[in-house]
Design a protein around this motif. Sequence first.
Motif, short mmCIF file in Angstrom:
data_model
loop_
_atom_site.label_atom_id
_atom_site.label_comp_id
_atom_site.label_asym_id
_atom_site.label_seq_id
_atom_site.Cartn_x
_atom_site.Cartn_y
_atom_site.Cartn_z
N GLU A 61 0.84 -1.20 0.00
CA GLU A 61 0.00 0.00 0.00
C GLU A 61 0.88 1.25 0.00
O GLU A 61 1.52 1.58 1.01
CB GLU A 61 -0.91 -0.01 1.24
N LEU A 62 0.93 1.93 -1.15
CA LEU A 62 1.70 3.16 -1.25
C LEU A 62 0.94 4.31 -0.60
O LEU A 62 -0.28 4.43 -0.78
CB LEU A 62 1.99 3.51 -2.71
N ALA A 63 1.64 5.16 0.14
CA ALA A 63 0.99 6.32 0.74
C ALA A 63 0.50 7.27 -0.34
O ALA A 63 -0.56 7.90 -0.20
CB ALA A 63 1.95 7.04 1.69
N GLU A 64 1.25 7.40 -1.42
CA GLU A 64 0.86 8.21 -2.57
C GLU A 64 1.16 7.44 -3.84
O GLU A 64 2.22 6.83 -3.97
CB GLU A 64 1.63 9.54 -2.59
N THR A 65 0.24 7.47 -4.80
CA THR A 65 0.44 6.78 -6.06
C THR A 65 0.76 7.75 -7.19
O THR A 65 0.99 7.32 -8.32
CB THR A 65 -0.82 5.98 -6.44
N ARG A 66 0.80 9.05 -6.89
CA ARG A 66 1.17 10.07 -7.88
C ARG A 66 2.04 11.12 -7.20
O ARG A 66 1.65 11.68 -6.17
CB ARG A 66 -0.06 10.72 -8.49
N ARG B 267 3.34 0.84 3.20
CA ARG B 267 3.15 -0.16 4.25
C ARG B 267 2.85 -1.51 3.61
O ARG B 267 2.36 -1.58 2.48
CB ARG B 267 1.99 0.22 5.17
N ILE B 268 3.17 -2.55 4.32
CA ILE B 268 2.74 -3.90 3.96
C ILE B 268 1.62 -4.28 4.93
O ILE B 268 1.85 -4.40 6.13
CB ILE B 268 3.89 -4.92 4.06
N ILE B 269 0.43 -4.42 4.40
CA ILE B 269 -0.73 -4.76 5.23
C ILE B 269 -0.88 -6.28 5.27
O ILE B 269 -0.91 -6.93 4.22
CB ILE B 269 -2.01 -4.12 4.68
N GLY B 270 -0.97 -6.83 6.47
CA GLY B 270 -1.06 -8.27 6.63
C GLY B 270 -2.48 -8.79 6.54
O GLY B 270 -3.44 -8.01 6.38
N PRO B 271 -2.66 -10.10 6.62
CA PRO B 271 -3.99 -10.71 6.53
C PRO B 271 -4.97 -10.21 7.59
O PRO B 271 -6.18 -10.27 7.40
CB PRO B 271 -3.71 -12.21 6.70
N ASN B 272 -4.45 -9.70 8.72
CA ASN B 272 -5.31 -9.19 9.78
C ASN B 272 -5.68 -7.72 9.59
O ASN B 272 -6.33 -7.13 10.44
CB ASN B 272 -4.63 -9.37 11.15
N GLY B 273 -5.26 -7.13 8.45
CA GLY B 273 -5.60 -5.75 8.17
C GLY B 273 -4.71 -4.73 8.85
O GLY B 273 -4.98 -3.53 8.79
N SER C 105 5.26 2.14 13.49
CA SER C 105 3.87 1.95 13.03
C SER C 105 3.77 1.01 11.84
O SER C 105 2.66 0.70 11.39
CB SER C 105 3.27 3.31 12.66
N GLY C 106 4.92 0.57 11.30
CA GLY C 106 4.90 -0.31 10.14
C GLY C 106 5.00 0.42 8.82
O GLY C 106 4.78 -0.17 7.76
N THR C 107 5.38 1.70 8.84
CA THR C 107 5.54 2.48 7.62
C THR C 107 7.00 2.51 7.20
O THR C 107 7.88 2.84 7.99
CB THR C 107 5.04 3.92 7.82
N TRP C 108 7.24 2.16 5.94
CA TRP C 108 8.58 2.21 5.35
C TRP C 108 8.74 3.56 4.64
O TRP C 108 7.79 4.07 4.06
CB TRP C 108 8.78 1.10 4.33
N SER C 109 9.95 4.11 4.63
CA SER C 109 10.19 5.37 3.93
C SER C 109 11.59 5.39 3.35
O SER C 109 12.53 4.83 3.94
CB SER C 109 9.99 6.56 4.87
N VAL C 110 11.71 6.05 2.17
CA VAL C 110 12.99 6.15 1.50
C VAL C 110 12.89 7.24 0.43
O VAL C 110 11.84 7.40 -0.20
CB VAL C 110 13.39 4.80 0.85
N PRO C 111 13.96 8.03 0.21
CA PRO C 111 13.95 8.98 -0.91
C PRO C 111 14.36 8.28 -2.20
O PRO C 111 15.22 7.41 -2.20
CB PRO C 111 14.99 10.02 -0.48
N LEU C 112 13.74 8.67 -3.31
CA LEU C 112 14.02 8.08 -4.61
C LEU C 112 14.40 9.16 -5.60
O LEU C 112 13.90 10.29 -5.53
CB LEU C 112 12.79 7.33 -5.15
N ASP C 113 15.26 8.79 -6.54
CA ASP C 113 15.60 9.69 -7.64
C ASP C 113 14.56 9.46 -8.75
O ASP C 113 14.64 8.50 -9.51
CB ASP C 113 17.01 9.41 -8.16
N LEU C 114 13.59 10.34 -8.80
CA LEU C 114 12.54 10.26 -9.82
C LEU C 114 12.60 11.49 -10.72
O LEU C 114 11.59 12.12 -11.03
CB LEU C 114 11.17 10.14 -9.14
#
Length: 301
Positions: free
Chosen positions: A65-70, A82-88, A124-133
Amino acid sequence: MNAPQKIAGFVLGLVVVFAAAVGLGAAVGPDRGNVAVEPKDTSARAASADLPDGLTSTKNGYTLELAETRVDAGPQVPLRFRIIGPNGVAVTNYVESHEKQLHLIVVRRDMVGYQHVHPTLDASGTWSVPLDLSRAGDYRVFADFTPAGGQALTLGADLDVAGRYDPRPLPAAATTATVDGYTVRINAHPRANEESELTLSITRNGKPVSDLQPYLGAYGHLVALRASDLAYLHVHPMGEPGDGTTPAGPDIGFHTTFPSGGGYRLFLEFKHDDVVRTAEFTVSVDDAQPVDQAPATGHGH
């Protein structure tokens, strides 16, 4: 018969026909021709489960689940997911694989702008990283991970980078690639649905590089993506540093299975002089051998 009698007889006939139709409908049952009915067999589900990794954002109950898709194009664009597990609930416990809890692969759909990064995880289970876009376009984001108590997964999601998009054609298949003065040669003759060995040899200024440094638990890390749909292939190194049998170059061996014929883009990452570099190849994979094909007759020389 007068007019009123004719009308009464006509009405009575309609009532009889309608009643017969209702009775027939009740006996046969309602028409389900336009109703989607869940098939009893699970062949479709099984086919979905057999798809190569990276083609879906959800598998085995886990969702990328991306926090932003654009996002807007830029050299340091923050990405959160985030990676959401089977328990939501967002997953916070992972099994380390190749020295990292999660590997993030990002590439534009025309195979430009490849990046392999390792984001940080908060409580909280949120991953973050800067990308060269810096280059706008349609990107695919791959999260390669193993959740605690689960199986290894690679999930994929689309990321739109706004700006002027200049798509590039897939480079032609080649056996050599150059990067920062290094030449990498690939030796492989892959066929679909058969395990293939890939050997990549590294030279610098014409001399073999035999003092590669370990990177992610191996002397090289290889990512393979199918050009038609960016299916993600798991490629495994042959041997590991310190096992007493695996040399530190110039050859690096891998094995994988290509699920179909056609073009694939390979990205080899290797470390030398404390710098990680990426060599990129296009490989053409032959179609699978027909199972009913008879062996050739005659004698070879």
